[in-house]
Design a protein around this motif. Structure first.
Motif, PDB file in Angstrom:
ATOM      1  N   PRO A   1       6.413  -6.628   7.286  1.00 55.26           N
ATOM      2  CA  PRO A   1       7.750  -7.224   7.283  1.00 55.26           C
ATOM      3  C   PRO A   1       8.874  -6.218   7.439  1.00 55.26           C
ATOM      4  O   PRO A   1      10.007  -6.581   7.753  1.00 55.26           O
ATOM      5  CB  PRO A   1       7.813  -7.931   5.922  1.00 55.26           C
ATOM      6  CG  PRO A   1       6.829  -7.211   5.066  1.00 55.26           C
ATOM      7  CD  PRO A   1       5.723  -6.801   5.997  1.00 55.26           C
ATOM      8  N   ALA A   2       8.568  -4.919   7.230  1.00 53.22           N
ATOM      9  CA  ALA A   2       9.597  -3.896   7.391  1.00 53.22           C
ATOM     10  C   ALA A   2       9.793  -3.512   8.851  1.00 53.22           C
ATOM     11  O   ALA A   2      10.830  -2.947   9.210  1.00 53.22           O
ATOM     12  CB  ALA A   2       9.240  -2.649   6.587  1.00 53.22           C
ATOM     13  N   ALA A   3       8.811  -3.822   9.700  1.00 52.23           N
ATOM     14  CA  ALA A   3       8.878  -3.366  11.084  1.00 52.23           C
ATOM     15  C   ALA A   3       8.659  -4.460  12.120  1.00 52.23           C
ATOM     16  O   ALA A   3       8.926  -4.251  13.301  1.00 52.23           O
ATOM     17  CB  ALA A   3       7.842  -2.256  11.305  1.00 52.23           C
ATOM     18  N   GLU A   4       8.165  -5.627  11.692  1.00 55.35           N
ATOM     19  CA  GLU A   4       7.824  -6.675  12.651  1.00 55.35           C
ATOM     20  C   GLU A   4       8.405  -8.013  12.217  1.00 55.35           C
ATOM     21  O   GLU A   4       8.571  -8.283  11.025  1.00 55.35           O
ATOM     22  CB  GLU A   4       6.304  -6.821  12.760  1.00 55.35           C
ATOM     23  CG  GLU A   4       5.553  -5.543  13.097  1.00 55.35           C
ATOM     24  CD  GLU A   4       4.059  -5.706  12.926  1.00 55.35           C
ATOM     25  OE1 GLU A   4       3.441  -6.368  13.786  1.00 55.35           O
ATOM     26  OE2 GLU A   4       3.519  -5.208  11.919  1.00 55.35           O
ATOM     27  N   ALA A   5       8.679  -8.852  13.212  1.00 56.06           N
ATOM     28  CA  ALA A   5       9.098 -10.217  12.925  1.00 56.06           C
ATOM     29  C   ALA A   5       7.870 -11.037  12.529  1.00 56.06           C
ATOM     30  O   ALA A   5       6.758 -10.778  13.000  1.00 56.06           O
ATOM     31  CB  ALA A   5       9.764 -10.834  14.150  1.00 56.06           C
ATOM     32  N   ALA A   6       8.075 -12.005  11.671  1.00 54.82           N
ATOM     33  CA  ALA A   6       6.967 -12.844  11.229  1.00 54.82           C
ATOM     34  C   ALA A   6       6.440 -13.669  12.405  1.00 54.82           C
ATOM     35  O   ALA A   6       7.217 -14.312  13.108  1.00 54.82           O
ATOM     36  CB  ALA A   6       7.423 -13.768  10.107  1.00 54.82           C
ATOM     37  N   PRO A   7       5.129 -13.672  12.648  1.00 57.60           N
ATOM     38  CA  PRO A   7       4.576 -14.494  13.731  1.00 57.60           C
ATOM     39  C   PRO A   7       4.751 -15.981  13.425  1.00 57.60           C
ATOM     40  O   PRO A   7       4.830 -16.376  12.263  1.00 57.60           O
ATOM     41  CB  PRO A   7       3.102 -14.087  13.761  1.00 57.60           C
ATOM     42  CG  PRO A   7       2.824 -13.535  12.403  1.00 57.60           C
ATOM     43  CD  PRO A   7       4.093 -12.910  11.941  1.00 57.60           C
ATOM     44  N   GLN A   8       4.797 -16.799  14.453  1.00 58.30           N
ATOM     45  CA  GLN A   8       5.063 -18.217  14.278  1.00 58.30           C
ATOM     46  C   GLN A   8       4.006 -18.907  13.425  1.00 58.30           C
ATOM     47  O   GLN A   8       4.316 -19.810  12.648  1.00 58.30           O
ATOM     48  CB  GLN A   8       5.145 -18.912  15.643  1.00 58.30           C
ATOM     49  CG  GLN A   8       5.672 -20.340  15.580  1.00 58.30           C
ATOM     50  CD  GLN A   8       7.073 -20.415  14.999  1.00 58.30           C
ATOM     51  OE1 GLN A   8       7.936 -19.610  15.350  1.00 58.30           O
ATOM     52  NE2 GLN A   8       7.312 -21.372  14.118  1.00 58.30           N
ATOM     53  N   VAL A   9       2.758 -18.446  13.535  1.00 53.14           N
ATOM     54  CA  VAL A   9       1.696 -19.086  12.748  1.00 53.14           C
ATOM     55  C   VAL A   9       1.953 -18.910  11.257  1.00 53.14           C
ATOM     56  O   VAL A   9       1.667 -19.799  10.449  1.00 53.14           O
ATOM     57  CB  VAL A   9       0.311 -18.518  13.147  1.00 53.14           C
ATOM     58  CG1 VAL A   9       0.189 -17.037  12.799  1.00 53.14           C
ATOM     59  CG2 VAL A   9      -0.806 -19.317  12.494  1.00 53.14           C
TER      60      VAL A   9
ATOM     61  N   GLY B   1       0.808  -1.206   0.000  1.00 50.32           N
ATOM     62  CA  GLY B   1       0.000   0.000   0.000  1.00 50.32           C
ATOM     63  C   GLY B   1       0.842   1.256   0.000  1.00 50.32           C
ATOM     64  O   GLY B   1       2.069   1.208   0.056  1.00 50.32           O
ATOM     65  N   VAL B   2       0.170   2.391  -0.044  1.00 54.51           N
ATOM     66  CA  VAL B   2       0.857   3.677  -0.081  1.00 54.51           C
ATOM     67  C   VAL B   2       1.545   3.967   1.247  1.00 54.51           C
ATOM     68  O   VAL B   2       2.680   4.455   1.282  1.00 54.51           O
ATOM     69  CB  VAL B   2      -0.135   4.805  -0.429  1.00 54.51           C
ATOM     70  CG1 VAL B   2       0.532   6.166  -0.317  1.00 54.51           C
ATOM     71  CG2 VAL B   2      -0.709   4.600  -1.835  1.00 54.51           C
ATOM     72  N   ALA B   3       0.877   3.671   2.360  1.00 54.66           N
ATOM     73  CA  ALA B   3       1.427   3.973   3.676  1.00 54.66           C
ATOM     74  C   ALA B   3       2.376   2.890   4.173  1.00 54.66           C
ATOM     75  O   ALA B   3       3.383   3.176   4.804  1.00 54.66           O
ATOM     76  CB  ALA B   3       0.304   4.182   4.682  1.00 54.66           C
ATOM     77  N   LYS B   4       2.055   1.617   3.902  1.00 46.46           N
ATOM     78  CA  LYS B   4       2.899   0.511   4.336  1.00 46.46           C
ATOM     79  C   LYS B   4       2.518  -0.747   3.579  1.00 46.46           C
ATOM     80  O   LYS B   4       1.507  -0.796   2.866  1.00 46.46           O
ATOM     81  CB  LYS B   4       2.771   0.284   5.841  1.00 46.46           C
ATOM     82  CG  LYS B   4       1.390  -0.154   6.307  1.00 46.46           C
ATOM     83  CD  LYS B   4       1.386  -0.399   7.809  1.00 46.46           C
ATOM     84  CE  LYS B   4       0.009  -0.838   8.292  1.00 46.46           C
ATOM     85  NZ  LYS B   4       0.002  -1.104   9.752  1.00 46.46           N
ATOM     86  N   ALA B   5       3.331  -1.778   3.752  1.00 47.75           N
ATOM     87  CA  ALA B   5       3.060  -3.085   3.146  1.00 47.75           C
ATOM     88  C   ALA B   5       2.805  -4.097   4.256  1.00 47.75           C
ATOM     89  O   ALA B   5       3.474  -4.064   5.295  1.00 47.75           O
ATOM     90  CB  ALA B   5       4.229  -3.531   2.278  1.00 47.75           C
TER      91      ALA B   5
ATOM     92  N   LYS C   1      11.509  -6.666  -2.089  1.00 50.00           N
ATOM     93  CA  LYS C   1      12.773  -7.124  -1.514  1.00 50.00           C
ATOM     94  C   LYS C   1      12.556  -7.785  -0.159  1.00 50.00           C
ATOM     95  O   LYS C   1      13.337  -8.650   0.253  1.00 50.00           O
ATOM     96  CB  LYS C   1      13.743  -5.950  -1.356  1.00 50.00           C
ATOM     97  CG  LYS C   1      14.308  -5.417  -2.675  1.00 50.00           C
ATOM     98  CD  LYS C   1      15.222  -4.222  -2.406  1.00 50.00           C
ATOM     99  CE  LYS C   1      15.801  -3.660  -3.700  1.00 50.00           C
ATOM    100  NZ  LYS C   1      16.649  -2.468  -3.456  1.00 50.00           N
ATOM    101  N   ARG C   2      11.491  -7.376   0.550  1.00 50.20           N
ATOM    102  CA  ARG C   2      11.207  -7.936   1.869  1.00 50.20           C
ATOM    103  C   ARG C   2      10.261  -9.129   1.816  1.00 50.20           C
ATOM    104  O   ARG C   2       9.871  -9.667   2.850  1.00 50.20           O
ATOM    105  CB  ARG C   2      10.627  -6.850   2.776  1.00 50.20           C
ATOM    106  CG  ARG C   2      11.630  -5.755   3.129  1.00 50.20           C
ATOM    107  CD  ARG C   2      11.081  -4.834   4.198  1.00 50.20           C
ATOM    108  NE  ARG C   2      10.035  -3.962   3.679  1.00 50.20           N
ATOM    109  CZ  ARG C   2      10.253  -2.749   3.180  1.00 50.20           C
ATOM    110  NH1 ARG C   2      11.492  -2.272   3.109  1.00 50.20           N
ATOM    111  NH2 ARG C   2       9.262  -2.008   2.742  1.00 50.20           N
ATOM    112  N   ALA C   3       9.860  -9.535   0.610  1.00 50.72           N
ATOM    113  CA  ALA C   3       8.978 -10.693   0.462  1.00 50.72           C
ATOM    114  C   ALA C   3       9.800 -11.969   0.613  1.00 50.72           C
ATOM    115  O   ALA C   3      10.479 -12.399  -0.318  1.00 50.72           O
ATOM    116  CB  ALA C   3       8.279 -10.652  -0.901  1.00 50.72           C
TER     117      ALA C   3
END
Length: 387
Positions: free
Chosen positions: A146-154, A120-124, A184-186
């Motif tokens: 993904p730019a600011a948080e770790a992936a949750p275990q689920v 999105g425009v504000a974040k992904a 790039k963060r995918a």
């Protein structure tokens, strides 16, 4: 005596034939008749699973009444070896024949979990969803940036599932830089990106991808789609537009895209800018000023300063004449269509009206009144009251 034995044997044979025929008819009725399911369920076919394993699971889940009849029917129809790996939605009352068709048709899974990477425009955000068979609607399981948080275990666990579906969705109005940085963060994609595609060249849409898909190949697909959209709409443009190339129309479409999120008023917004160009007026649109500051690399995150409105950049339409040299975002199809088929109006001005849309005006006097009304709404909103 032998006649009696022969007669009895023939009678027995006929009885047996009738019984077999009846059994076959009953079996076919069981195979093609309505099934026992009273509500939809998800059926998962594991990779390499045998027909026997799948039929037993179907019986346990209540999708078929008899696993043996299901196997016999699959053998008889020639589909016993055609099971396709994945998760599939089976509707209430589905016959064994219909269940078999679902499990052997192939294609994308119709049930289970999916990941949608929304840029999105504000974040992904990466969103993990799971289909609720009863309602046939997807429910959110997890969501993270993904730019600011770790992936949750689920999500980490779900990413290991072989039949998980993957999708990348571009919002209208994102910049090419934002798309590249997000891709790039995918973590489910591979490959490097050599350069940022030209601004405006990517088509906002939802794209199905495979896990491990190449990032550059996806960008190329987005560019091809935008190119096709622009060519299609350019061919049906109205006469007399104040720009004579598809590239210039794309620039106009990007401005329209950034000026309004209300689809129904995009033709009116386009008409304002078209009318201004025809009269030799500067476009004076804030999104172009912002692009001159950020170059599309992120969100400004604050209001514009007076000094920035006066600062000369190639995109500042308060300073330059006509259109900027490049688009300021990636416009969607509706904005491109509005730029090529604007509404026929005498509007030269517009301002926010407090509803998410805009108030349009033909004269500066009308516009100033609309601006004053908008200032009142802003003040009331800051005080926490409804206008």
């Amino acid at each position: 005596m032998w006649r009696s034995i022969a007669s009895n044997a023939l009678t027995l044979f006929i009885v047996l034939l009738i019984a077999v025929a009846g059994l076959l008819a009953w079996g076919r009725g069981q195979f093609t008749g309505p099934g026992p399911l009273t509500e939809s369920i998800c059926v998962k076919v594991e990779r390499g699973a045998s027909l026997a394993e799948v039929s037993r699971r179907l019986e346990e889940q209540g999708a078929v009444s008899d696993a043996r009849i299901f196997r016999i029917g699959a053998d008889y129809s020639g589909k016993a070896q055609g099971l396709k790996f994945g998760s599939y939605l089976v509707a209430p009352g589905s016959s064994m024949e219909q269940v078999l068709d679902v499990l052997t048709a192939g294609g994308a899974s119709t049930c289970g979990r999916e990941v949608n990477y929304r840029i999105g425009v504000a974040k992904a955000e990466i969103v993990l969803r799971e289909l609720d068979p009863a309602s046939n609607r997807y429910e959110e399981v997890a969501k993270f940036d993904p730019a600011a948080e770790a992936a949750p275990q689920v999500y980490v666990d779900a990413a290991l599932e072989g039949d998980l579906r993957w999708q990348v969705t571009l919002a209208e109005g994102v910049t090419s830089w934002q798309v590249v940085e997000s891709l790039k963060r995918a973590d489910f994609m591979d490959g490097s990106i050599a350069e940022v595609p030209p601004e405006g060249s990517l088509a906002p849409d939802a794209y199905e991808v495979e896990k491990g898909a190449d990032r550059a190949a996806l960008l190329a697909k987005m560019q091809e789609k935008q190119k096709a959209i622009l060519a299609d709409l350019w061919a049906s443009r109205v006469d007399g537009l104040p720009y004579d190339t598809p590239e210039a129309a794309l620039v106009m479409a990007s401005i329209v895209e950034k000026e309004t999120g209300v689809a129904s008023e995009r033709p009116q917004v386009a008409s304002v800018f078209v009318n201004r160009l025809r009269q030799g007026m500067r476009l004076q649109t804030d999104p172009t000023v912002i692009y001159g500051i950020t170059k599309g690399e992120g969100v400004l995150g604050r209001g514009l300063r007076q000094s920035e409105l006066r600062r000369a950049t190639p995109w500042n339409t308060y300073v330059i004449e006509g259109l900027p040299p490049t688009p300021i975002a990636n416009p969607g199809r509706l904005s491109i269509e509005a730029a090529l088929n604007p509404a026929v109006t005498d509007y030269l001005f517009f301002v926010a009206d407090g509803t998410g849309g805009h108030a349009f005006a033909q004269t500066l006097e009308e516009h100033n009144a609309n601006v004053a009304r908008w200032r009142e709404i802003e003040a009331q909103q800051q005080q926490g009251t409804n206008p």
